[in-house]
Design a protein around this motif. Sequence first.
Motif, PDB file in Angstrom:
ATOM      1  N   TYR A  84       0.834  -1.211   0.000  1.00 22.34           N
ATOM      2  CA  TYR A  84       0.000   0.000   0.000  1.00 22.34           C
ATOM      3  C   TYR A  84       0.866   1.257   0.000  1.00 22.34           C
ATOM      4  O   TYR A  84       0.602   2.206  -0.761  1.00 22.34           O
ATOM      5  N   LEU A  85       1.871   1.283   0.852  1.00 19.93           N
ATOM      6  CA  LEU A  85       2.705   2.477   0.973  1.00 19.93           C
ATOM      7  C   LEU A  85       3.384   2.816  -0.350  1.00 19.93           C
ATOM      8  O   LEU A  85       3.497   3.997  -0.709  1.00 19.93           O
ATOM      9  N   ALA A  86       3.824   1.810  -1.087  1.00 20.93           N
ATOM     10  CA  ALA A  86       4.461   2.067  -2.372  1.00 20.93           C
ATOM     11  C   ALA A  86       3.495   2.769  -3.328  1.00 20.93           C
ATOM     12  O   ALA A  86       3.878   3.713  -4.036  1.00 20.93           O
ATOM     13  N   TYR A  87       2.250   2.331  -3.336  1.00 22.92           N
ATOM     14  CA  TYR A  87       1.259   2.938  -4.236  1.00 22.92           C
ATOM     15  C   TYR A  87       0.813   4.311  -3.737  1.00 22.92           C
ATOM     16  O   TYR A  87       0.613   5.233  -4.539  1.00 22.92           O
ATOM     17  N   PHE A  88       0.648   4.455  -2.421  1.00 20.81           N
ATOM     18  CA  PHE A  88       0.297   5.776  -1.881  1.00 20.81           C
ATOM     19  C   PHE A  88       1.388   6.794  -2.223  1.00 20.81           C
ATOM     20  O   PHE A  88       1.093   7.924  -2.632  1.00 20.81           O
ATOM     21  N   ARG A  89       2.627   6.403  -2.045  1.00 15.12           N
ATOM     22  CA  ARG A  89       3.741   7.317  -2.338  1.00 15.12           C
ATOM     23  C   ARG A  89       3.818   7.660  -3.818  1.00 15.12           C
ATOM     24  O   ARG A  89       4.316   8.723  -4.187  1.00 15.12           O
ATOM     25  N   ALA A  90       3.321   6.779  -4.669  1.00 11.39           N
ATOM     26  CA  ALA A  90       3.343   7.032  -6.116  1.00 11.39           C
ATOM     27  C   ALA A  90       2.225   7.967  -6.552  1.00 11.39           C
ATOM     28  O   ALA A  90       2.203   8.406  -7.701  1.00 11.39           O
ATOM     29  N   GLY A  91       1.271   8.272  -5.649  1.00 11.24           N
ATOM     30  CA  GLY A  91       0.202   9.207  -5.979  1.00 11.24           C
ATOM     31  C   GLY A  91      -1.120   8.570  -6.341  1.00 11.24           C
ATOM     32  O   GLY A  91      -1.988   9.238  -6.913  1.00 11.24           O
ATOM     33  N   ILE A  92      -1.304   7.289  -5.983  1.00 13.05           N
ATOM     34  CA  ILE A  92      -2.573   6.624  -6.301  1.00 13.05           C
ATOM     35  C   ILE A  92      -3.721   7.351  -5.600  1.00 13.05           C
ATOM     36  O   ILE A  92      -3.577   7.856  -4.481  1.00 13.05           O
TER      37      ILE A  92
END
Length: 476
Positions: A444-452
């Motif tokens: 989740y954190l990887a996608y949140f940080r990418a701007g999802i």
Amino acid sequence: MTSKLPAPAPRPLRAAFAALGGSLVIAACGGGGGGAIGPVLPPAPPPAPAPAPAPTPLGTLDGSVPLVIGHRGLPGLFPEETQKAYEAAADAGADSLETDLHLTKDCVLVARHNPWLSDNTDIADVAKTNATVNARKRTVPGVLVDVKYPPIEANGPKQYLSDLTDPKDPKSVLKSLIVDGEDHTNDWSITDFTLAELKQWIHGTTYDAKDERPTDLNGKLPILSFQEVIDIMRAKAKATGRTITVYPETKNPIWNNAQAIANGCGPAGSHPLEDALLKAMNANDLNRKDAPIFVQSFDPVSLKYLRSAGLKARAVQLVDGNAIDFKTGEMIYVTNDVYTFVDGRPYSWTLAGDPRWFGAMLTPAGLAEVKTYADGIGPWKPQVMAHTIVPFKTGGTLADVNTIKPTALIADAHKAGLFVHSYTFRNEQKYLAGVFKKDPKAEYLAYFRAGIDGVFSDFANTAFAARQDYLKETGR
């Protein structure tokens, strides 16, 4: 300017009073005939704390907090698309309750993932003792139909299965169980049961990761109508004081509409599935741009029809794929089996002779086209984050993926004015890339940080906790 001290008081102990900065300060002097003592100044106040740093801007389309979308409720812990699953998702912090929609025999929208029932309900067990249910199993095989686009290897198989076993009889689709080219002969169709029959006989079960998830409530929770899902959403929004949305999908719209027309839910050429959805939205005051609803579909034909028929609420174009090339991170759309027609391209494109793949929607030109009828896209996770094995090894699997990197999709979609809600996040190890080291929150954190802009999750509780960690690290 100098100031004069007051005359000494006629007693051995004297006190000098001075008002400094609005405070009364008392100074006492010792005995004897000493001289006057001046005011005692208070200690200097401590320095003001440095202002907190401004929160890091979020990378979402409008800068808002990314959404947690309860995918079929909270199916990681409860049978999917049941009241318990939806209520638990809202209690766990989900912002939205996602549901798949099909039409019953009596033309009512119901929440069920698949239209064939053996893998997401207890119907097979029911049929052992219920002769009426057992007799409704569909056993007529489908027929192969030639594709209309060039039958070359790059376009996938040259033929696909159809349930229209008699082209002269549109009701023949009620005999076979072929859904968007996928064969489910010897199973039961949701379109052969009325809502009352479904509620009387059939109950929901765990579907994904059924060997790892709780099963104690399997066969104990009834199938829900779409109206019941709306009612749950509203009740939970009122109870929690939060904005909670409902997120319906027009599932297998080509198939559903053919079934519904054969069942008398509409005339030839109509769209009973979409019309029923619009009717429900209008009846519940959900057909507004700011209404607590997102309407989703994998098939652009369905969303385009809804727009033409008066849909005003937010719409989401879902985008699928078949597999991942772990060497390049690119999507694989064409396969040599039926999944070319199921996951490689919208089924309406197959019927129209359009050989493009879902990936065509993700180019800048494709996104611009999507923007003409939708507000966002719902891509598969590896379309958002390239999954690769470095150094590459033949035969590698998801567990071997050790490198992830954002593709251009979020940036391109945001540039086109589209939000991005990606699917499906799950806790089980078999669904996690190796790079996340068995930690679902890391994904989740990887996608949140990418701007999802939002995540479809089978575990809303985990998604919510990961988002809290993300917000904390951004200074919120």
